[in-house]
Design a protein around this motif. Sequence first.
Motif, PDB file in Angstrom:
ATOM      1  N   MET A 579       0.693  -1.164   0.057  1.00 45.96           N
ATOM      2  CA  MET A 579       0.004   0.134   0.051  1.00 45.96           C
ATOM      3  C   MET A 579       0.928   1.419   0.028  1.00 45.96           C
ATOM      4  O   MET A 579       0.532   2.199  -0.603  1.00 45.96           O
ATOM      5  CB  MET A 579      -0.913   0.075   1.305  1.00 45.96           C
ATOM      6  N   ALA A 580       1.862   1.206   0.664  1.00 49.47           N
ATOM      7  CA  ALA A 580       2.865   2.250   0.740  1.00 49.47           C
ATOM      8  C   ALA A 580       3.516   2.759  -0.686  1.00 49.47           C
ATOM      9  O   ALA A 580       3.541   3.751  -1.157  1.00 49.47           O
ATOM     10  CB  ALA A 580       3.887   2.054   1.839  1.00 49.47           C
ATOM     11  N   GLY A 587       2.135  10.055  -4.898  1.00 46.68           N
ATOM     12  CA  GLY A 587       2.946  11.315  -4.475  1.00 46.68           C
ATOM     13  C   GLY A 587       3.764  11.886  -5.618  1.00 46.68           C
ATOM     14  O   GLY A 587       4.192  12.924  -5.504  1.00 46.68           O
ATOM     15  N   ARG A 588       4.152  10.695  -6.486  1.00 45.25           N
ATOM     16  CA  ARG A 588       5.155  11.211  -7.426  1.00 45.25           C
ATOM     17  C   ARG A 588       4.290  11.428  -8.807  1.00 45.25           C
ATOM     18  O   ARG A 588       4.823  12.070  -9.862  1.00 45.25           O
ATOM     19  CB  ARG A 588       5.965   9.924  -7.951  1.00 45.25           C
ATOM     20  N   GLU A 602       2.208  11.278   3.596  1.00 45.83           N
ATOM     21  CA  GLU A 602       2.169  11.296   5.132  1.00 45.83           C
ATOM     22  C   GLU A 602       1.522   9.723   5.244  1.00 45.83           C
ATOM     23  O   GLU A 602       1.918   8.984   6.189  1.00 45.83           O
ATOM     24  CB  GLU A 602       0.844  12.146   5.258  1.00 45.83           C
ATOM     25  N   MET A 603       0.385   9.371   4.370  1.00 48.26           N
ATOM     26  CA  MET A 603       0.072   7.885   4.381  1.00 48.26           C
ATOM     27  C   MET A 603       1.192   6.784   4.278  1.00 48.26           C
ATOM     28  O   MET A 603       1.318   5.741   5.108  1.00 48.26           O
ATOM     29  CB  MET A 603      -0.995   7.504   3.546  1.00 48.26           C
ATOM     30  N   CYS A 604       2.090   7.158   3.291  1.00 43.94           N
ATOM     31  CA  CYS A 604       3.178   6.293   2.941  1.00 43.94           C
ATOM     32  C   CYS A 604       3.901   6.198   4.259  1.00 43.94           C
ATOM     33  O   CYS A 604       4.458   5.088   4.586  1.00 43.94           O
ATOM     34  CB  CYS A 604       3.979   6.774   2.004  1.00 43.94           C
ATOM     35  N   ARG A 640      14.773   1.172   2.130  1.00 42.13           N
ATOM     36  CA  ARG A 640      15.134   1.991   1.061  1.00 42.13           C
ATOM     37  C   ARG A 640      13.651   2.643   0.924  1.00 42.13           C
ATOM     38  O   ARG A 640      13.897   3.726   0.239  1.00 42.13           O
ATOM     39  CB  ARG A 640      15.152   0.846  -0.061  1.00 42.13           C
ATOM     40  N   MET A 641      12.395   2.231   1.238  1.00 41.12           N
ATOM     41  CA  MET A 641      11.327   2.855   0.699  1.00 41.12           C
ATOM     42  C   MET A 641      11.131   4.053   1.738  1.00 41.12           C
ATOM     43  O   MET A 641      10.575   4.893   1.495  1.00 41.12           O
ATOM     44  CB  MET A 641       9.993   1.930   1.136  1.00 41.12           C
ATOM     45  N   LYS A 642      11.703   3.747   2.992  1.00 38.13           N
ATOM     46  CA  LYS A 642      11.609   4.958   3.885  1.00 38.13           C
ATOM     47  C   LYS A 642      12.419   6.255   3.570  1.00 38.13           C
ATOM     48  O   LYS A 642      12.293   7.362   3.649  1.00 38.13           O
ATOM     49  CB  LYS A 642      12.060   4.672   5.415  1.00 38.13           C
TER      50      LYS A 642
END
Length: 651
Positions: A579-580, A587-588, A602-604, A640-642
């Motif tokens: 989901m993130a 976001g992109r 923010e949700m991510c 990496r996602m963070k």
Amino acid sequence: MNFNIDLKELARRESEQVEWKENGDDIKIAEGIVRTISAFANDIANVGGGYVVCGAKEIKDEHGFPKIQYTGLSANKLKEVELKVTKYCQNYVDPAIAPRIVEIENPENNSTRILVFVVLRTRHAHVYRDGETSKYYVRIGRETKEARNGVLRQLLTEKQEIEYFDKRTNTRATEADIDILVFRDSMQEMGLLFPEKSLEDYFSDREQIAELVSPLFVRTDLDGILHPRNFTLLMFGKKTSITSKFPEAYTILSIYKGTDRSEQTAERYTLTGTIVEQAKRSIELLNTQAYTAFDKTSSKPNQVKYPMRALQEAVINAIVHRDYEVPEPIRITVFADRVEIKSPGTLHWGVDKEKFLQGKASPKWRNQSFAYLFNKLQLAQSEGQGIPTIIRTMREEGCPEPIFEIEPESLTCILPAHPRHQIIRELQEIQDKVILQKYQEAKTQVLTLLEKDLYNFRSLDLYCEVIAKLKLPNELYNFLETKKLDFYLVNPSTLINIAEILASDKDNIKYQSLANRALSVAMSGKIEEGQIAKAVVNLKKIGEPEDVIKFASESMLKYPNLAHNSTLLEKRATAKMDMAKKCIDAGRDRNSNPKTKARAWEMCRQLLEEAERDLYLALENAENPSEKFFIENDINFLNRMKNISKKPSNK
């Protein structure tokens, strides 16, 4: 017996009461008539006697049914037959018989007559002697037959020519053959031991232990020694004494793993000692066969293989009512699908066979003393209740009807296992074939079971297991579509197995769709705790991340033990990471407005934070290195996602 004879009425009677003879002047025919007359007088079937009709014969009508043809006898022939038969009844039969003689007009030819010998049942056992042999005759169905072995003993006993077996004196035994401790314990158990009497008081030819039981001993005139009756020895005797005096009075209990004797005997017991000890030990061993099968999908989840009450009654009947003069033991044989209890000696001649098979026969005792004392020991039912109890308890438990095989020298009671247990045995065979990698044989056999019961979840589970081994999701799909299986009638754990197999073919949209439907129905039902992790794994493959998160979270709330399940935690975490990813994409997205982008980032970050907690908790609870390795990889990917989520695009 009615002497106003109606030939039409006689023709309708049971054949065991009527014998039709065309003639009777020939010596051999006359001798046959006299043998039948003696059989009617002996009347072992207790029907009151019978009729021998001369001048008539049985033929078949155009449809093949029996029909009486009245040939008739001339006056001279009638007198000749009458004289010859009455003479033979006096000279050849002992005690002699004087049948009533009735002449009747021939309904088909008034120039001839029908001669009827009316024979009444007597209190004697009549023997037929022709100068060479001495034989007793009885009626068995439509025929006159020589009474032999058990039939002869039954006849002589019924006519009081000899005592009933249980009450006979055993002159080969003495007081020393009785086990005083067994006698004392049995008397106490029956409530027949009174403080004002010593045990020795009962060792008498006058003292009775109960009103309906003969004295335990008989004192012979020749030597004045007390000899026990047969029931005394078999109920209270020493083991060695019983074995020596009654070498066949024991029980063999065999347990086979299969359905016939061709398979190796797993267990075999030879039970000796008193008949009470044999009964109790037999019941104890059979207790292990009356186990319960559990089926939570049934309205009656707990189902015994055999009703214990039916097993007990069948054993007691075999021991109490057997013919102890037949040189055979009682044989109790346990097969995978039935129990057979074979008792020496046929059905008591005073019992109506058809009524017996229906459980409606009037009680008749072969060994009255045994029946009474076993009842006092609370091992036997009250009078005549054994067979009805077997039939009723089998029916109440949903078992097939008991089968009674009545042979000339034995009576066998067969108790079939409850159908649920028969299926269990077949399922075990299929499971063995899976273990031995005989997958095609296993598939054929389990499909046969599914033809009988499509919604047996054990069969469906095995079918899924075989299909998974063969890697044939297409066969499973075709099976489900052809049978139109209603998923709402299928066990949730089985649906999870179905979904897993169908989901294995990731390129087939139809399979994925059906797998998704199976899993959705499974999650709407009651899934066992042990199946939840498997359901989440499959849902992760074919479902939406939101569904995985929701199902995993609800399961953890419902089952607190799962809050630390590493599989559930890892799958929920990766679903949140999925989901993130969607949030990062949003976001992109240059076409999104700034507020939407800000909310997406923010949700991510929130999802990744929650996923991180799940992953570290999963790593802490993981039990094997392989699982830890995959979780650590997930953590690396999450980091990496963070990093990406910290650098949202401002465009």
